[in-house]
Design a protein around this motif. Structure first.
Motif, PDB file in Angstrom:
ATOM      1  N   VAL A 156       0.830  -1.208   0.000  1.00  0.00           N
ATOM      2  CA  VAL A 156       0.000   0.000   0.000  1.00  0.00           C
ATOM      3  C   VAL A 156       0.865   1.258   0.000  1.00  0.00           C
ATOM      4  N   GLY A 157       0.608   2.126  -0.956  1.00  0.00           N
ATOM      5  CA  GLY A 157       1.248   3.436  -1.014  1.00  0.00           C
ATOM      6  C   GLY A 157       0.215   4.483  -1.395  1.00  0.00           C
ATOM      7  N   VAL A 158       0.666   5.541  -2.076  1.00  0.00           N
ATOM      8  CA  VAL A 158      -0.231   6.647  -2.379  1.00  0.00           C
ATOM      9  C   VAL A 158      -0.104   7.079  -3.837  1.00  0.00           C
ATOM     10  N   THR A 159      -1.139   7.760  -4.288  1.00  0.00           N
ATOM     11  CA  THR A 159      -1.140   8.483  -5.554  1.00  0.00           C
ATOM     12  C   THR A 159      -0.931   9.956  -5.238  1.00  0.00           C
ATOM     13  N   VAL A 160       0.018  10.576  -5.907  1.00  0.00           N
ATOM     14  CA  VAL A 160       0.229  12.018  -5.782  1.00  0.00           C
ATOM     15  C   VAL A 160      -0.365  12.666  -7.029  1.00  0.00           C
ATOM     16  N   ASP A 161      -1.444  13.418  -6.863  1.00  0.00           N
ATOM     17  CA  ASP A 161      -2.150  14.050  -7.977  1.00  0.00           C
ATOM     18  C   ASP A 161      -2.203  15.550  -7.719  1.00  0.00           C
ATOM     19  N   THR A 162      -1.603  16.326  -8.617  1.00  0.00           N
ATOM     20  CA  THR A 162      -1.506  17.771  -8.396  1.00  0.00           C
ATOM     21  C   THR A 162      -2.873  18.417  -8.187  1.00  0.00           C
ATOM     22  N   TYR A 163      -3.872  17.973  -8.901  1.00  0.00           N
ATOM     23  CA  TYR A 163      -5.195  18.596  -8.826  1.00  0.00           C
ATOM     24  C   TYR A 163      -5.749  18.562  -7.412  1.00  0.00           C
ATOM     25  N   HIS A 164      -5.473  17.485  -6.712  1.00  0.00           N
ATOM     26  CA  HIS A 164      -6.078  17.287  -5.403  1.00  0.00           C
ATOM     27  C   HIS A 164      -5.268  17.857  -4.249  1.00  0.00           C
ATOM     28  N   ILE A 165      -3.973  18.091  -4.430  1.00  0.00           N
ATOM     29  CA  ILE A 165      -3.142  18.461  -3.277  1.00  0.00           C
ATOM     30  C   ILE A 165      -2.440  19.806  -3.411  1.00  0.00           C
ATOM     31  N   ALA A 183       7.790  14.040   0.581  1.00  0.00           N
ATOM     32  CA  ALA A 183       9.093  13.569   1.056  1.00  0.00           C
ATOM     33  C   ALA A 183       8.931  12.367   1.978  1.00  0.00           C
ATOM     34  N   ARG A 184       7.946  12.417   2.850  1.00  0.00           N
ATOM     35  CA  ARG A 184       7.656  11.289   3.750  1.00  0.00           C
ATOM     36  C   ARG A 184       7.321  10.039   2.950  1.00  0.00           C
ATOM     37  N   ALA A 185       6.481  10.199   1.931  1.00  0.00           N
ATOM     38  CA  ALA A 185       6.101   9.054   1.111  1.00  0.00           C
ATOM     39  C   ALA A 185       7.292   8.505   0.349  1.00  0.00           C
ATOM     40  N   GLY A 186       8.099   9.385  -0.198  1.00  0.00           N
ATOM     41  CA  GLY A 186       9.258   8.940  -0.967  1.00  0.00           C
ATOM     42  C   GLY A 186      10.263   8.197  -0.114  1.00  0.00           C
ATOM     43  N   ALA A 187      10.483   8.671   1.093  1.00  0.00           N
ATOM     44  CA  ALA A 187      11.450   8.027   1.977  1.00  0.00           C
ATOM     45  C   ALA A 187      11.056   6.598   2.303  1.00  0.00           C
ATOM     46  N   ALA A 188       9.765   6.336   2.271  1.00  0.00           N
ATOM     47  CA  ALA A 188       9.266   4.993   2.587  1.00  0.00           C
ATOM     48  C   ALA A 188       8.955   4.169   1.343  1.00  0.00           C
ATOM     49  N   GLY A 189       9.239   4.717   0.164  1.00  0.00           N
ATOM     50  CA  GLY A 189       8.950   3.996  -1.059  1.00  0.00           C
ATOM     51  C   GLY A 189       7.469   3.834  -1.331  1.00  0.00           C
ATOM     52  N   ARG A 190       6.687   4.856  -0.986  1.00  0.00           N
ATOM     53  CA  ARG A 190       5.235   4.738  -1.094  1.00  0.00           C
ATOM     54  C   ARG A 190       4.616   5.628  -2.176  1.00  0.00           C
ATOM     55  N   ILE A 191       5.407   6.305  -3.001  1.00  0.00           N
ATOM     56  CA  ILE A 191       4.831   7.033  -4.129  1.00  0.00           C
ATOM     57  C   ILE A 191       4.663   6.033  -5.268  1.00  0.00           C
ATOM     58  N   HIS A 192       3.459   5.540  -5.440  1.00  0.00           N
ATOM     59  CA  HIS A 192       3.226   4.491  -6.427  1.00  0.00           C
ATOM     60  C   HIS A 192       2.826   5.040  -7.794  1.00  0.00           C
ATOM     61  N   THR A 193       2.326   6.277  -7.831  1.00  0.00           N
ATOM     62  CA  THR A 193       2.062   6.924  -9.121  1.00  0.00           C
ATOM     63  C   THR A 193       1.949   8.421  -8.911  1.00  0.00           C
ATOM     64  N   PHE A 194       2.205   9.170  -9.980  1.00  0.00           N
ATOM     65  CA  PHE A 194       2.177  10.630  -9.952  1.00  0.00           C
ATOM     66  C   PHE A 194       1.340  11.102 -11.127  1.00  0.00           C
ATOM     67  N   GLN A 195       0.352  11.959 -10.848  1.00  0.00           N
ATOM     68  CA  GLN A 195      -0.577  12.406 -11.882  1.00  0.00           C
ATOM     69  C   GLN A 195      -0.647  13.932 -11.926  1.00  0.00           C
ATOM     70  N   LEU A 196      -0.856  14.443 -13.132  1.00  0.00           N
ATOM     71  CA  LEU A 196      -0.967  15.876 -13.357  1.00  0.00           C
ATOM     72  C   LEU A 196      -2.363  16.237 -13.843  1.00  0.00           C
ATOM     73  N   ALA A 197      -2.881  17.325 -13.319  1.00  0.00           N
ATOM     74  CA  ALA A 197      -4.072  18.001 -13.843  1.00  0.00           C
ATOM     75  C   ALA A 197      -4.028  19.409 -13.266  1.00  0.00           C
ATOM     76  N   ASP A 198      -4.563  20.369 -14.006  1.00  0.00           N
ATOM     77  CA  ASP A 198      -4.506  21.756 -13.557  1.00  0.00           C
ATOM     78  C   ASP A 198      -5.813  22.166 -12.890  1.00  0.00           C
ATOM     79  N   TRP A 199      -5.729  23.266 -12.133  1.00  0.00           N
ATOM     80  CA  TRP A 199      -6.887  23.806 -11.413  1.00  0.00           C
ATOM     81  C   TRP A 199      -7.322  25.091 -12.097  1.00  0.00           C
ATOM     82  N   THR A 200      -8.481  25.042 -12.732  1.00  0.00           N
ATOM     83  CA  THR A 200      -9.024  26.209 -13.403  1.00  0.00           C
ATOM     84  C   THR A 200     -10.367  26.568 -12.784  1.00  0.00           C
ATOM     85  N   THR A 201     -10.678  27.847 -12.787  1.00  0.00           N
ATOM     86  CA  THR A 201     -11.951  28.311 -12.238  1.00  0.00           C
ATOM     87  C   THR A 201     -12.640  29.200 -13.270  1.00  0.00           C
ATOM     88  N   PRO A 202     -13.975  29.294 -13.222  1.00  0.00           N
ATOM     89  CA  PRO A 202     -14.860  28.669 -12.232  1.00  0.00           C
ATOM     90  C   PRO A 202     -15.014  27.173 -12.464  1.00  0.00           C
TER      91      PRO A 202
END
Length: 276
Positions: free
Chosen positions: A172-181, A192-211
């Motif tokens: 079990v690890g985590v998804t790092v998604d720019t849109y959400h965090i 950094a905490r996730a990386g040190a433990a080998g828990r970044i299992h995927t990295f996703q990009l999406a932008d935040w636009t408004t409205p």
């Protein structure tokens, strides 16, 4: 197009493309990685998809999605676990190591966030070992807090890691998604905490636009169109030791209304522009 070695197109970004159209477009544009979704895979056929992707020379970076673990009713919880076991098996058949989890919102009538998160942990205690047996890792995806009530009670990387760290990193690890965090000033330290433990299992990009659109679900902006500094977040995950694929996952009605190959080409171009 150069600099696409780590680029992965998440199938949802170009959901208007059929599975064969997606594979062909990736081949024509030099895209070698895809993130797949269970529903179109099931529609085309699991074994047929695996064969198509393999013959096209594509690597499946993730399968979306498992999760929705927060039901209170025992029968519903059993049904969810059975479905997640199938998701693990599908991921293994497709040759991906990563099953992305959207954990689930509050059950109808409930206001108990803590209890919902504990039920996620209960499910992971069963599903983690099962995934390990199939060579699959589970990636808890924290979603922006606006989705906490109906979609995901895990809203921050801190919460996701607090759950994940109850289990081995290869389960079990985590998804790092720019849109959400992107809004969370604690997220860089948690990466950094996730990386040190080998828990970044995927990295996703999406932008935040408004409205944001009505319903907010389909509000993910094309990268470069919004408020998020993609290079900044890429630097955080790379400093944490992540060297894997970078998926672009966009839920966007405007993009879906356009020709899919055009959207894929644009997304690849934006990826190069905003990560190089």
């Amino acid at each position: 197009m150069s600099d696409l070695a780590r680029f992965s197109i998440n199938q949802m970004t170009v959901k208007q493309l059929s599975m064969p159209e997606l594979a062909a477009a990736c081949g024509d544009l030099g895209v070698t990685n895809v993130g797949l979704w269970r529903e179109p895979v099931q529609t085309y056929g699991l074994e047929a998809t695996a064969e198509l992707i393999r013959d096209a020379g594509l690597t499946v970076t993730t399968l979306c999605r498992g999760g929705f673990f927060t039901a209170i009713d025992p029968a519903e919880r059993t049904k969810a676990l059975d479905d997640n076991r199938r998701a693990v098996e599908e991921a293994a058949t497709l040759g991906t190591e990563v099953l992305v989890l959207v954990s689930g919102g509050l059950p109808p009538g409930s206001k108990d966030l803590h209890g919902a998160r504990e039920r996620i942990a209960d499910a992971l205690s069963v599903l983690g070992p099962y995934a390990e047996q199939h060579g699959v890792k589970l990636a808890i995806e924290p979603l922006h807090p606006m989705y906490a009530s109906d979609r995901c009670v895990v809203s921050t990387l801190t919460q996701a890691l607090d759950l994940a760290e109850r289990f081995p990193a290869h389960q079990v690890g985590v998804t790092v998604d720019t849109y959400h965090i992107w809004w969370d000033d604690q997220a860089p330290a948690q990466i950094a905490r996730a990386g040190a433990a080998g828990r970044i299992h995927t990295f996703q990009l999406a932008d935040w636009t408004t409205p944001l659109p009505e319903g907010v679900l389909n509000g993910r902006g094309q990268i470069g169109d919004g408020a998020i500094d993609m290079r900044e977040w890429l630097a955080y995950v790379e400093q944490a030791g992540y060297t894997g694929a970078i998926e672009v996952e966009l839920f966007n009605d405007g993009l879906w209304a356009r020709e899919g190959r055009e959207v894929l080409a644009e997304t690849a171009e934006r990826f190069v522009t905003h990560t190089a």
